[in-house]
Design a protein around this motif. Sequence first.
Motif, PDB file in Angstrom:
ATOM      1  N   VAL A 185      37.538  12.891 -30.510  1.00 20.00           N
ATOM      2  CA  VAL A 185      37.879  12.491 -31.877  1.00 20.00           C
ATOM      3  C   VAL A 185      38.634  11.168 -31.859  1.00 20.00           C
ATOM      4  CG1 VAL A 185      39.167  13.117 -33.950  1.00 20.00           C
ATOM      5  CG2 VAL A 185      37.858  14.860 -32.721  1.00 20.00           C
ATOM      6  N   ARG A 186      39.576  11.019 -30.949  1.00 15.36           N
ATOM      7  CA  ARG A 186      40.328   9.767 -30.859  1.00 15.36           C
ATOM      8  C   ARG A 186      39.403   8.599 -30.559  1.00 15.36           C
ATOM      9  NH1 ARG A 186      45.241  11.895 -27.128  1.00 15.36           N
ATOM     10  NH2 ARG A 186      45.027   9.839 -26.181  1.00 15.36           N
ATOM     11  N   ALA A 230      37.317   7.822 -33.753  1.00 12.72           N
ATOM     12  CA  ALA A 230      38.105   7.173 -34.800  1.00 12.72           C
ATOM     13  C   ALA A 230      38.413   5.725 -34.423  1.00 12.72           C
ATOM     14  CB  ALA A 230      39.401   7.944 -35.051  1.00 12.72           C
ATOM     15  N   HIS A 231      38.756   5.513 -33.196  1.00 14.41           N
ATOM     16  CA  HIS A 231      39.058   4.153 -32.739  1.00 14.41           C
ATOM     17  C   HIS A 231      37.798   3.296 -32.784  1.00 14.41           C
ATOM     18  CE1 HIS A 231      40.330   0.907 -29.990  1.00 14.41           C
ATOM     19  NE2 HIS A 231      41.539   1.198 -30.456  1.00 14.41           N
ATOM     20  N   TYR A 240      39.534   2.581 -36.957  1.00 14.92           N
ATOM     21  CA  TYR A 240      40.766   3.155 -37.494  1.00 14.92           C
ATOM     22  C   TYR A 240      41.841   3.147 -36.415  1.00 14.92           C
ATOM     23  CZ  TYR A 240      37.759   4.779 -41.229  1.00 14.92           C
ATOM     24  OH  TYR A 240      36.874   4.844 -42.263  1.00 14.92           O
ATOM     25  N   ASN A 244      31.379  11.366 -36.692  1.00 11.41           N
ATOM     26  CA  ASN A 244      31.650  10.045 -37.279  1.00 11.41           C
ATOM     27  C   ASN A 244      31.581  10.078 -38.801  1.00 11.41           C
ATOM     28  OD1 ASN A 244      32.082   8.867 -34.811  1.00 11.41           O
ATOM     29  ND2 ASN A 244      30.031   8.025 -34.631  1.00 11.41           N
ATOM     30  N   LEU A 285      34.695  11.763 -40.190  1.00 14.19           N
ATOM     31  CA  LEU A 285      35.846  10.876 -40.085  1.00 14.19           C
ATOM     32  C   LEU A 285      35.803   9.805 -41.162  1.00 14.19           C
ATOM     33  CD1 LEU A 285      36.084  10.393 -36.206  1.00 14.19           C
ATOM     34  CD2 LEU A 285      37.663  11.655 -37.674  1.00 14.19           C
ATOM     35  N   ARG A 286      34.635   9.196 -41.382  1.00 17.65           N
ATOM     36  CA  ARG A 286      34.504   8.173 -42.436  1.00 17.65           C
ATOM     37  C   ARG A 286      34.819   8.748 -43.806  1.00 17.65           C
ATOM     38  NH1 ARG A 286      29.499   6.677 -39.963  1.00 17.65           N
ATOM     39  NH2 ARG A 286      29.828   4.895 -38.624  1.00 17.65           N
ATOM     40  N   LEU A 288      38.673   9.459 -43.989  1.00 21.13           N
ATOM     41  CA  LEU A 288      39.555   8.292 -43.886  1.00 21.13           C
ATOM     42  C   LEU A 288      39.183   7.145 -44.820  1.00 21.13           C
ATOM     43  CD1 LEU A 288      39.851   8.295 -40.011  1.00 21.13           C
ATOM     44  CD2 LEU A 288      41.550   9.079 -41.674  1.00 21.13           C
TER      45      LEU A 288
END
Length: 122
Positions: free
Chosen positions: A15-16, A19-20, A24, A114, A117-118, A121
């Motif tokens: 997940v990290r 996101a990166h 983000y 993905n 997350l989009r 965020l």
Amino acid sequence: MRAIRSRDMKPELHVRRAAHGLGYRFRLHRADLPGKPDLVFAGRQKVIFVHGCFWHQHRGCQDGRMPHSSLGYWRPKLMRNVKRDAEHLARLKISGWKALVIWECETRDEGRLNSRLRRHLG
């Protein structure tokens, strides 16, 4: 049980990394927030928890099944985790934070991860 870590597990790292990769930036495990969320996006007032399917009892997931042996030990232990998770999410909501829970089994599909997350965020 001592070998069970609370951070830097493979699902959390997936997940990290995702996101990166989406651009983000975040902080990790802020102790001043309820439940010490795995990823904290302070400017957006959003957090992400990455839960293991077994330890947090993901309903309907093969990995989230209750063990068949030693139920007197496992059931109360795992139900405390579920109750504590719900309390943390409620406290975050009251404080104005939006939380997303990503389950361990959901980290395997990169495209779906993905897009979640989009959505959260964005």
